[in-house]
Design a protein around this motif. Structure first.
Motif, PDB file in Angstrom:
ATOM      1  N   TYR A  36       0.784  -1.233   0.000  1.00  0.00           N
ATOM      2  CA  TYR A  36       0.000   0.000   0.000  1.00  0.00           C
ATOM      3  C   TYR A  36       0.816   1.283   0.000  1.00  0.00           C
ATOM      4  CZ  TYR A  36      -3.416  -3.490   1.432  1.00  0.00           C
ATOM      5  OH  TYR A  36      -4.203  -4.605   1.495  1.00  0.00           O
ATOM      6  N   GLU A  45      -1.838   7.203   4.289  1.00  0.00           N
ATOM      7  CA  GLU A  45      -2.627   7.917   3.290  1.00  0.00           C
ATOM      8  C   GLU A  45      -3.584   6.969   2.578  1.00  0.00           C
ATOM      9  OE1 GLU A  45       0.236   9.778   0.798  1.00  0.00           O
ATOM     10  OE2 GLU A  45       0.596  11.465   2.167  1.00  0.00           O
ATOM     11  N   TYR A  46      -3.095   5.763   2.279  1.00  0.00           N
ATOM     12  CA  TYR A  46      -3.964   4.759   1.649  1.00  0.00           C
ATOM     13  C   TYR A  46      -5.109   4.386   2.589  1.00  0.00           C
ATOM     14  CZ  TYR A  46      -5.389   0.603  -0.917  1.00  0.00           C
ATOM     15  OH  TYR A  46      -6.117  -0.324  -1.615  1.00  0.00           O
ATOM     16  N   GLN A  47      -4.801   4.277   3.877  1.00  0.00           N
ATOM     17  CA  GLN A  47      -5.825   3.953   4.857  1.00  0.00           C
ATOM     18  C   GLN A  47      -6.927   5.020   4.890  1.00  0.00           C
ATOM     19  OE1 GLN A  47      -4.853   4.641   8.924  1.00  0.00           O
ATOM     20  NE2 GLN A  47      -5.997   2.868   9.672  1.00  0.00           N
ATOM     21  N   GLN A  48      -6.516   6.286   4.843  1.00  0.00           N
ATOM     22  CA  GLN A  48      -7.479   7.384   4.864  1.00  0.00           C
ATOM     23  C   GLN A  48      -8.368   7.341   3.626  1.00  0.00           C
ATOM     24  OE1 GLN A  48      -8.245   9.394   7.252  1.00  0.00           O
ATOM     25  NE2 GLN A  48      -9.737  10.576   6.048  1.00  0.00           N
ATOM     26  N   LYS A  49      -7.758   7.082   2.488  1.00  0.00           N
ATOM     27  CA  LYS A  49      -8.515   6.999   1.253  1.00  0.00           C
ATOM     28  C   LYS A  49      -9.512   5.848   1.295  1.00  0.00           C
ATOM     29  CE  LYS A  49      -7.939   6.413  -3.743  1.00  0.00           C
ATOM     30  NZ  LYS A  49      -6.958   6.192  -4.848  1.00  0.00           N
ATOM     31  N   ALA A  50      -9.059   4.689   1.799  1.00  0.00           N
ATOM     32  CA  ALA A  50      -9.943   3.534   1.906  1.00  0.00           C
ATOM     33  C   ALA A  50     -11.100   3.809   2.863  1.00  0.00           C
ATOM     34  CB  ALA A  50      -9.148   2.315   2.371  1.00  0.00           C
ATOM     35  N   ARG A  51     -10.814   4.528   3.951  1.00  0.00           N
ATOM     36  CA  ARG A  51     -11.864   4.859   4.919  1.00  0.00           C
ATOM     37  C   ARG A  51     -12.929   5.750   4.284  1.00  0.00           C
ATOM     38  NH1 ARG A  51      -8.815   6.646   8.758  1.00  0.00           N
ATOM     39  NH2 ARG A  51      -8.834   4.787  10.061  1.00  0.00           N
ATOM     40  N   GLU A  52     -12.486   6.712   3.468  1.00  0.00           N
ATOM     41  CA  GLU A  52     -13.435   7.607   2.798  1.00  0.00           C
ATOM     42  C   GLU A  52     -14.289   6.835   1.797  1.00  0.00           C
ATOM     43  OE1 GLU A  52     -10.973  10.583   1.107  1.00  0.00           O
ATOM     44  OE2 GLU A  52     -10.565  11.599   3.019  1.00  0.00           O
ATOM     45  N   GLU A  53     -13.671   5.917   1.064  1.00  0.00           N
ATOM     46  CA  GLU A  53     -14.433   5.101   0.118  1.00  0.00           C
ATOM     47  C   GLU A  53     -15.457   4.235   0.840  1.00  0.00           C
ATOM     48  OE1 GLU A  53     -11.704   2.879  -2.208  1.00  0.00           O
ATOM     49  OE2 GLU A  53     -10.983   4.610  -3.353  1.00  0.00           O
TER      50      GLU A  53
END
Length: 214
Positions: A36, A45-53
């Motif tokens: 990731y 940053e990937y975690q934040q993006k996944a959380r938003e999705e």
């Protein structure tokens, strides 16, 4: 020095279980970085993006309902506009048919019956009309427009492309293009065998109309 080393050693604690936990944690971090991101920051940053999705997916039911309501509203508005367009198109079709018949008479085809047929097709997936029912639609509206003609008196009108010969099609095209000369923007026209099977006087008329159209 010996005293300092002894004191330091006495304060050290060796816990095999804790060591294993730390090593496992480091392996997990390396694995996350491989998948990731190239760094801890990239992984976060990937975690934040996944959380938003995920948040968007979780609320998709409500969003779908809102979009569906908006779509139905727009389809009703489209139905009102489509009917207005269809009525205007019907009026224009009558005018066009009258002018084309006059042009055909000049081309020695006075006995030809010509009309612009406008039809609609019912469809459950179409747009609702103000007076009821739903119709199939395209970017051009709900109407299917077709040129129809009868070249022999007494015969029913049929689609033009199915009954006319090559020369007749060309003369029909000349009549249509002459009627639409002020609105048409096609820069090049080809009239294939337009003078086939006609006499000298008609040939002169066709020549003049071609010159005027050009």
């Amino acid at each position: 020095t010996a005293r300092d080393v002894r004191s330091y050693g006495e304060n050290l604690s060796y816990d095999p279980r804790r060591l294993e936990e730390v090593q496992n944690r480091l392996e997990l971090i390396k694995s996350l970085e491989r998948k990731y991101g190239s760094s801890i920051r990239g992984v976060l940053e990937y975690q934040q993006k996944a959380r938003e999705e995920l948040t968007g997916i979780t609320g998709s039911g409500e969003s779908c309902a809102q979009l569906e309501a908006e779509r139905e509203k727009l389809k009703k508005e489209m139905g009102v506009l489509a009917i207005k367009l269809s009525k205007r198109r019907g009026q224009a079709a009558q005018k066009l048919a009258a002018v084309v018949k006059k042009e055909l008479a000049d081309l020695s085809m006075a006995r030809v019956d010509f009309a612009v047929a406008i039809t609609q097709e019912n469809s459950a997936d179409g747009i609702p009309l103000p007076e009821g029912g739903t119709c199939k639609y395209t970017a051009a509206g709900i109407d299917e427009v077709q040129f129809e003609a009868s070249t022999n008196p007494g015969e029913p009108r049929k689609p033009l492309e199915k009954i006319a010969s090559t020369g007749e099609i060309s003369r029909f095209l000349l009549a249509l293009k002459s009627a639409l000369a002020e609105a048409d923007t096609v820069p090049v026209l080809i009239f294939d065998e337009i003078d086939i099977g006609i006499g000298g006087r008609s040939g002169e008329v066709i020549g003049r109309k071609l010159w005027k159209l050009a």
